[in-house]
Design a protein around this motif. Structure first.
Motif, PDB file in Angstrom:
ATOM      1  N   THR A  30      12.341 -37.617  31.451  1.00 15.22           N
ATOM      2  CA  THR A  30      13.724 -38.038  31.692  1.00 15.22           C
ATOM      3  C   THR A  30      14.057 -39.114  30.675  1.00 15.22           C
ATOM      4  O   THR A  30      13.174 -39.864  30.238  1.00 15.22           O
ATOM      5  CB  THR A  30      13.940 -38.566  33.122  1.00 15.22           C
ATOM      6  OG1 THR A  30      15.341 -38.605  33.414  1.00 15.22           O
ATOM      7  CG2 THR A  30      13.351 -39.948  33.333  1.00 15.22           C
ATOM      8  N   THR A  31      15.314 -39.173  30.284  1.00 12.21           N
ATOM      9  CA  THR A  31      15.735 -40.177  29.311  1.00 12.21           C
ATOM     10  C   THR A  31      16.237 -41.419  30.022  1.00 12.21           C
ATOM     11  O   THR A  31      16.677 -41.376  31.174  1.00 12.21           O
ATOM     12  CB  THR A  31      16.862 -39.627  28.419  1.00 12.21           C
ATOM     13  OG1 THR A  31      17.933 -39.155  29.242  1.00 12.21           O
ATOM     14  CG2 THR A  31      16.354 -38.502  27.546  1.00 12.21           C
ATOM     15  N   GLN A  32      16.174 -42.540  29.318  1.00 10.44           N
ATOM     16  CA  GLN A  32      16.802 -43.758  29.820  1.00 10.44           C
ATOM     17  C   GLN A  32      18.315 -43.656  29.636  1.00 10.44           C
ATOM     18  O   GLN A  32      18.803 -42.817  28.871  1.00 10.44           O
ATOM     19  CB  GLN A  32      16.222 -44.973  29.104  1.00 10.44           C
ATOM     20  CG  GLN A  32      14.746 -45.187  29.362  1.00 10.44           C
ATOM     21  CD  GLN A  32      14.419 -45.324  30.841  1.00 10.44           C
ATOM     22  OE1 GLN A  32      15.214 -45.876  31.616  1.00 10.44           O
ATOM     23  NE2 GLN A  32      13.268 -44.808  31.252  1.00 10.44           N
ATOM     24  N   LYS A  33      19.038 -44.495  30.348  1.00 12.18           N
ATOM     25  CA  LYS A  33      20.510 -44.381  30.375  1.00 12.18           C
ATOM     26  C   LYS A  33      21.160 -45.576  29.683  1.00 12.18           C
ATOM     27  O   LYS A  33      20.808 -46.729  29.958  1.00 12.18           O
ATOM     28  CB  LYS A  33      21.027 -44.290  31.818  1.00 12.18           C
ATOM     29  CG  LYS A  33      20.188 -43.415  32.742  1.00 12.18           C
ATOM     30  CD  LYS A  33      19.950 -42.008  32.228  1.00 12.18           C
ATOM     31  CE  LYS A  33      19.005 -41.228  33.168  1.00 12.18           C
ATOM     32  NZ  LYS A  33      18.525 -39.982  32.577  1.00 12.18           N
ATOM     33  N   PRO A  34      22.135 -45.323  28.813  1.00  8.80           N
ATOM     34  CA  PRO A  34      22.839 -46.428  28.161  1.00  8.80           C
ATOM     35  C   PRO A  34      23.814 -47.111  29.114  1.00  8.80           C
ATOM     36  O   PRO A  34      24.205 -46.552  30.151  1.00  8.80           O
ATOM     37  CB  PRO A  34      23.584 -45.747  27.018  1.00  8.80           C
ATOM     38  CG  PRO A  34      23.806 -44.346  27.499  1.00  8.80           C
ATOM     39  CD  PRO A  34      22.611 -44.014  28.347  1.00  8.80           C
ATOM     40  N   ASN A  35      24.215 -48.312  28.755  1.00  7.93           N
ATOM     41  CA  ASN A  35      25.136 -49.076  29.598  1.00  7.93           C
ATOM     42  C   ASN A  35      26.427 -48.320  29.868  1.00  7.93           C
ATOM     43  O   ASN A  35      26.996 -48.412  30.964  1.00  7.93           O
ATOM     44  CB  ASN A  35      25.461 -50.417  28.913  1.00  7.93           C
ATOM     45  CG  ASN A  35      24.305 -51.398  28.994  1.00  7.93           C
ATOM     46  OD1 ASN A  35      23.716 -51.581  30.051  1.00  7.93           O
ATOM     47  ND2 ASN A  35      23.988 -52.031  27.873  1.00  7.93           N
ATOM     48  N   SER A  36      26.903 -47.580  28.887  1.00  6.98           N
ATOM     49  CA  SER A  36      28.173 -46.865  29.070  1.00  6.98           C
ATOM     50  C   SER A  36      28.081 -45.841  30.192  1.00  6.98           C
ATOM     51  O   SER A  36      29.051 -45.640  30.947  1.00  6.98           O
ATOM     52  CB  SER A  36      28.591 -46.178  27.771  1.00  6.98           C
ATOM     53  OG  SER A  36      27.598 -45.263  27.327  1.00  6.98           O
ATOM     54  N   HIS A 223      19.743 -35.047  33.091  1.00  8.28           N
ATOM     55  CA  HIS A 223      18.976 -36.303  33.047  1.00  8.28           C
ATOM     56  C   HIS A 223      18.096 -36.417  31.810  1.00  8.28           C
ATOM     57  O   HIS A 223      17.582 -37.494  31.509  1.00  8.28           O
ATOM     58  CB  HIS A 223      18.130 -36.459  34.316  1.00  8.28           C
ATOM     59  CG  HIS A 223      16.974 -35.517  34.415  1.00  8.28           C
ATOM     60  ND1 HIS A 223      15.685 -35.899  34.110  1.00  8.28           N
ATOM     61  CD2 HIS A 223      16.896 -34.221  34.777  1.00  8.28           C
ATOM     62  CE1 HIS A 223      14.865 -34.875  34.287  1.00  8.28           C
ATOM     63  NE2 HIS A 223      15.585 -33.842  34.691  1.00  8.28           N
ATOM     64  N   LYS A 224      17.920 -35.315  31.071  1.00  8.77           N
ATOM     65  CA  LYS A 224      17.216 -35.377  29.788  1.00  8.77           C
ATOM     66  C   LYS A 224      18.192 -35.584  28.628  1.00  8.77           C
ATOM     67  O   LYS A 224      17.804 -35.573  27.466  1.00  8.77           O
ATOM     68  CB  LYS A 224      16.401 -34.097  29.572  1.00  8.77           C
ATOM     69  CG  LYS A 224      15.351 -33.828  30.648  1.00  8.77           C
ATOM     70  CD  LYS A 224      14.576 -32.563  30.367  1.00  8.77           C
ATOM     71  CE  LYS A 224      13.738 -32.109  31.562  1.00  8.77           C
ATOM     72  NZ  LYS A 224      12.644 -33.034  31.882  1.00  8.77           N
ATOM     73  N   LEU A 225      19.453 -35.804  28.994  1.00  9.66           N
ATOM     74  CA  LEU A 225      20.556 -35.896  28.032  1.00  9.66           C
ATOM     75  C   LEU A 225      21.295 -37.228  28.184  1.00  9.66           C
ATOM     76  O   LEU A 225      22.500 -37.304  27.982  1.00  9.66           O
ATOM     77  CB  LEU A 225      21.502 -34.714  28.276  1.00  9.66           C
ATOM     78  CG  LEU A 225      22.616 -34.384  27.302  1.00  9.66           C
ATOM     79  CD1 LEU A 225      22.058 -33.720  26.059  1.00  9.66           C
ATOM     80  CD2 LEU A 225      23.632 -33.439  27.959  1.00  9.66           C
ATOM     81  N   LEU A 226      20.565 -38.266  28.633  1.00  9.85           N
ATOM     82  CA  LEU A 226      21.112 -39.594  28.897  1.00  9.85           C
ATOM     83  C   LEU A 226      21.951 -39.670  30.167  1.00  9.85           C
ATOM     84  O   LEU A 226      22.377 -40.766  30.564  1.00  9.85           O
ATOM     85  CB  LEU A 226      21.974 -40.111  27.721  1.00  9.85           C
ATOM     86  CG  LEU A 226      21.340 -40.210  26.346  1.00  9.85           C
ATOM     87  CD1 LEU A 226      22.352 -40.823  25.368  1.00  9.85           C
ATOM     88  CD2 LEU A 226      20.064 -41.005  26.343  1.00  9.85           C
ATOM     89  N   ALA A 227      22.207 -38.548  30.818  1.00  8.50           N
ATOM     90  CA  ALA A 227      23.048 -38.521  32.016  1.00  8.50           C
ATOM     91  C   ALA A 227      22.221 -38.842  33.262  1.00  8.50           C
ATOM     92  O   ALA A 227      20.986 -38.860  33.210  1.00  8.50           O
ATOM     93  CB  ALA A 227      23.711 -37.153  32.155  1.00  8.50           C
TER      94      ALA A 227
END
Length: 409
Positions: A30-36, A223-227
């Protein structure tokens, strides 16, 4: 482009352990999520939380607009032809199950062949097992060579006139292999087969154009796409989706309901029963904005440079075995390896004490591991927000772990 600048956008990537910034190398999971993305979910709940497609009041209209905007962004992101070709699901696994239970159970008959590769994730394997068993079909495997690649000979020997479905990963989550899905699709179509592409490990990392690769279906994990977790995407060609029966029944996927019969809604809604994960769709929308802001070509370039460096440095260690393609051009951002004399689970646990986060296990690919004659690997997976420092920390963790176990031998 200096990818260290991205770190400020990701709160989790700035956490520390033992006085050092953590190194997150498990983006294939899973990727981490940016503030946006994080802030968009908070804003949604504060400003426009309501049930979409249900109410005539302003909040519901805002929720509907946000949900529909996310679908439009996905359409453009993968270059689908119609907005209705984008179906929101819970995750990639649900997308595969929808395909298997709706398309597979409807159009696969006794004696038909379903072809997948031995390197498939369980979510693109088990559903087809169930269809084959239920319908009396044959599940065939394309096997990889010693570099974890599918040869042209293997593809053409397994896909025949009896093949009705070919379901293939674009990038292997276990080996990092980039499969030539465009060429595979072209050959499968020449035999009359429908082609499903698992894009969970490709769409977040490289530019994927569904019309260029000519996939009939494409599966994506949000969730692997920053979402956020809890949203997946199923792309399907409109003409195929229209003839597929819905899998789940209930609110919003209906047109008219009578006591003894029901007519169903149009695409895409006939596949989206019940209240949907609108906040995750909002997050997905912002994730796509973030990726577009960087540019998928730049993301691919960053990852290719990092993987080239990581592979070169790891290859210098004679006590490390690397699995998957030796040609970096055929490898995505996954580096699966084995440290001599150290179990992968021990590797991951020790790395954690150094603040280095990797994955160990069979990576939901037990048939592949069994075929390769191993039980598990250690897996480091990169994304554009990783740096050369992260790779150096990984290599240092490998060296320290091997040295630690060498003292006990």
């Amino acid at each position: 482009m200096n990818n260290i600048d991205f770190l400020k956008d990701f709160p989790t990537l700035n956490k520390e352990k033992n006085g050092k910034r953590i190194v997150y190398l498990d983006s294939a999971a899973t990727t981490q999520k940016p503030n946006s993305v994080i802030n968009s979910i908070k804003d949604y709940y504060e400003q426009s939380n309501a049930n979409p497609h249900r109410g005539a009041y302003e909040l519901s209209v805002l929720a509907t607009e946000a949900y529909d905007e996310a679908r439009e962004k996905v359409k453009k992101f993968i270059n689908a032809k119609y907005r209705e070709e984008i179906i929101f699901t819970k995750n990639a696994t649900e997308s595969f199950n929808l395909l298997a239970m709706s398309y597979g159970m409807t159009y696969i008959n006794e004696g038909d062949e379903i072809v997948i590769s031995i390197a498939e994730h369980h979510s693109n394997l088990i559903p087809w097992q169930q269809v084959a068993k239920a319908k009396g079909a044959i599940l065939k495997y394309m096997y990889t060579d010693e570099n974890g690649e599918l040869t042209e000979e293997e593809v053409k020997s397994k896909i025949t006139e009896k093949t009705k479905i070919v379901s293939i990963t674009h990038v292997s989550n276990a080996l990092g292999t980039i499969n030539p899905v465009k060429e595979i699709a072209e050959y499968a179509h020449s035999k009359g087969a429908v082609v499903i592409v698992d894009g969970a490990q490709s769409v977040p990392h490289i530019k994927v154009d569904v019309r260029d690769i000519n996939a009939d279906f494409l599966v994506i994990a949000g969730h692997k796409l920053l979402a956020p977790m809890g949203i997946g995407i199923l792309y399907g060609k409109k003409e195929l989706l229209e003839k597929m029966p819905p899998l789940m029944f209930g609110g919003d996927m209906v047109e008219y309901v009578y006591e003894q019969e029901t007519t169903f809604n149009v695409l895409p809604y006939k596949f989206e029963a019940g209240t949907q994960n609108v906040e995750a769709a909002v997050g997905l929308s912002k994730a796509i904005d973030y990726l577009n802001g960087i540019g998928m070509e730049n993301i691919e370039k960053i990852e290719k440079e990092l993987m080239t460096y990581a592979y070169k440095e790891m290859s210098k260690l004679e006590y490390v075995k690397i699995y998957g393609p030796k040609d970096i051009e055929k490898r995505g951002g996954v580096l699966s390896f084995e440290i001599e004399g150290v179990h992968p689970h021990d590797v991951a646990s020790i790395f954690d004490t150094f603040g280095v986060c990797i994955r160990a296990g069979n990576h939901c690919a037990q048939p592949l591991m069994r075929y390769m004659g191993i039980n598990a690997t250690s897996r480091a997976s990169i994304y554009f927000y990783n740096t050369r420092e992260d790779v150096d920390r990984l290599i240092e963790a490998v060296k320290q772990t091997y040295d630690m176990f060498s003292k006990w031998r």
